[in-house]
Design an enzyme around this catalytic site. Structure first.
Site, mmCIF file in Angstrom:
data_model
loop_
_atom_site.group_PDB
_atom_site.id
_atom_site.type_symbol
_atom_site.label_atom_id
_atom_site.label_comp_id
_atom_site.label_asym_id
_atom_site.label_seq_id
_atom_site.Cartn_x
_atom_site.Cartn_y
_atom_site.Cartn_z
ATOM 1 N N TYR A 1 25.726 -20.963 19.972
ATOM 2 C CA TYR A 1 25.876 -22.278 20.601
ATOM 3 C C TYR A 1 24.890 -22.425 21.759
ATOM 4 O O TYR A 1 24.201 -23.440 21.875
ATOM 5 C CB TYR A 1 27.309 -22.471 21.098
ATOM 6 C CG TYR A 1 27.485 -23.719 21.936
ATOM 7 C CD1 TYR A 1 27.595 -24.970 21.338
ATOM 8 C CD2 TYR A 1 27.516 -23.648 23.330
ATOM 9 C CE1 TYR A 1 27.725 -26.117 22.109
ATOM 10 C CE2 TYR A 1 27.655 -24.793 24.100
ATOM 11 C CZ TYR A 1 27.754 -26.023 23.487
ATOM 12 O OH TYR A 1 27.873 -27.156 24.254
ATOM 13 N N SER B 1 23.424 -27.643 28.218
ATOM 14 C CA SER B 1 24.628 -26.902 28.575
ATOM 15 C C SER B 1 24.260 -25.770 29.513
ATOM 16 O O SER B 1 23.142 -25.245 29.464
ATOM 17 C CB SER B 1 25.283 -26.314 27.324
ATOM 18 O OG SER B 1 26.332 -25.419 27.662
#
Length: 294
Positions: free
Chosen positions: A156, A143
């Site tokens: 996250y 990500s």
């Protein structure tokens, strides 16, 4: 069907919704036999039926792949059904909460460790013996948050940084076996995760997420799947240990450059995949995949 993955067998974790649905359908269209993996509450059966209706080959596998025995059984099911395994796509992941760290829910953090990290470790570990036989490859979901860090979703980003670093080490370790390992790093994609109505972002976060994209819009699941396809195919035979960002330029941007993009350039491309489950991502703690890490 151009056949870049003809006669290949692939496991796609989290393959029933969001980016995973697009990967499953894109790979099937390119000739792969696809094992679509998800939880009981994911639309796995629907995606398999949709692939079959287009003339592709697919089966579903339901279970919590963060557990060793389930991951091993998933790989076994793929080999029993299709005879081998060529590609593992570690796409499964969760995005259950947003908050400053001192208010971040502990159960949400544990949920991410289990479903963003354990799942990648267990599936990669289980798949490697088969991938070594076929000189196959692994492509995992990183990500832009794992590269840059991101406020309000700090834990996250940490889980995705782990995946990206893990993949680099695994790429070097497995090169002697002919197994390539790479990552895709999506930015803001048009899935359940980036809309306040379907995910944990509030209105301000959603606005800032899109405004920070130099291309001025969210990406589509199909645009991300296109990069997964390249990395999984023989076209990327000299690529290993890499992370390819599909982020509209987020990781090189230092401002709200997206606000300057004219409206006609902010339109998402239509694409060619029949995607029905883009907004069904894992955006809250689900009982079937929850467990305490203590």
């Amino acid at each position: 069907m151009s056949g870049r993955l003809t006669n290949k067998v692939v496991i796609v974790t989290g393959g029933g919704s969001g980016i995973g649905e697009a990967i499953s359908k894109k790979f099937a269209r390119e000739g792969a036999a696809v094992v679509v993996v998800g939880l009981e509450s994911d639309p796995v059966r629907e995606v398999v039926d949709e692939i079959l209706a287009e003339g592709g080959r697919a089966i579903g596998y339901l279970g919590d792949i963060s557990a060793q025995e389930v991951a091993e059984a998933c790989v076994k099911a793929a080999v029993q059904e299709f005879g081998k395994l060529d590609i593992l796509v570690n796409n499964a992941g969760v995005f259950p909460a947003t908050a400053e760290l001192d208010q971040y829910p502990v159960d949400a953090f544990e949920y991410m460790i289990k479903n963003n990290i354990y799942s990648v470790f267990m599936m990669s570990r289980a798949a490697l013996p088969e991938l070594q036989k076929t000189k196959g490859n692994i492509v995992s979901a990183g990500s832009e948050a794992g590269q840059m860090g991101s406020p309000m979703i700090t834990p996250y980003g940490g889980t995705k940084a782990w995946v990206m670093t893990f993949s680099k080490g695994l790429a070097v370790e497995q090169a002697k076996h002919g197994v390539r390992v790479n990552c895709v790093g999506p930015g803001p994609i048009d899935t359940a995760w980036t809309h306040k109505e379907t995910g944990p972002m509030n209105q301000k976060m959603e606005k800032n997420t899109v405004a920070g994209v130099p291309l001025g819009r969210r990406g589509t699941p199909e645009e991300v799947a296109n990069v997964y396809l390249f990395l999984a195919s023989e076209e990327a035979s000299y690529v290993t240990g890499a992370t390819y960002f599909v982020d509209g330029g987020v990781t090189i941007s230092k401002s709200a450059a997206g606000d300057e993009v004219p409206s006609h350039l902010k339109q998402e491309p239509t694409g060619s995949l029949n995607l029905q489950h883009s907004k069904e991502g894992n955006t809250k703690v689900r009982e079937e995949a929850a467990a305490s890490m203590s």
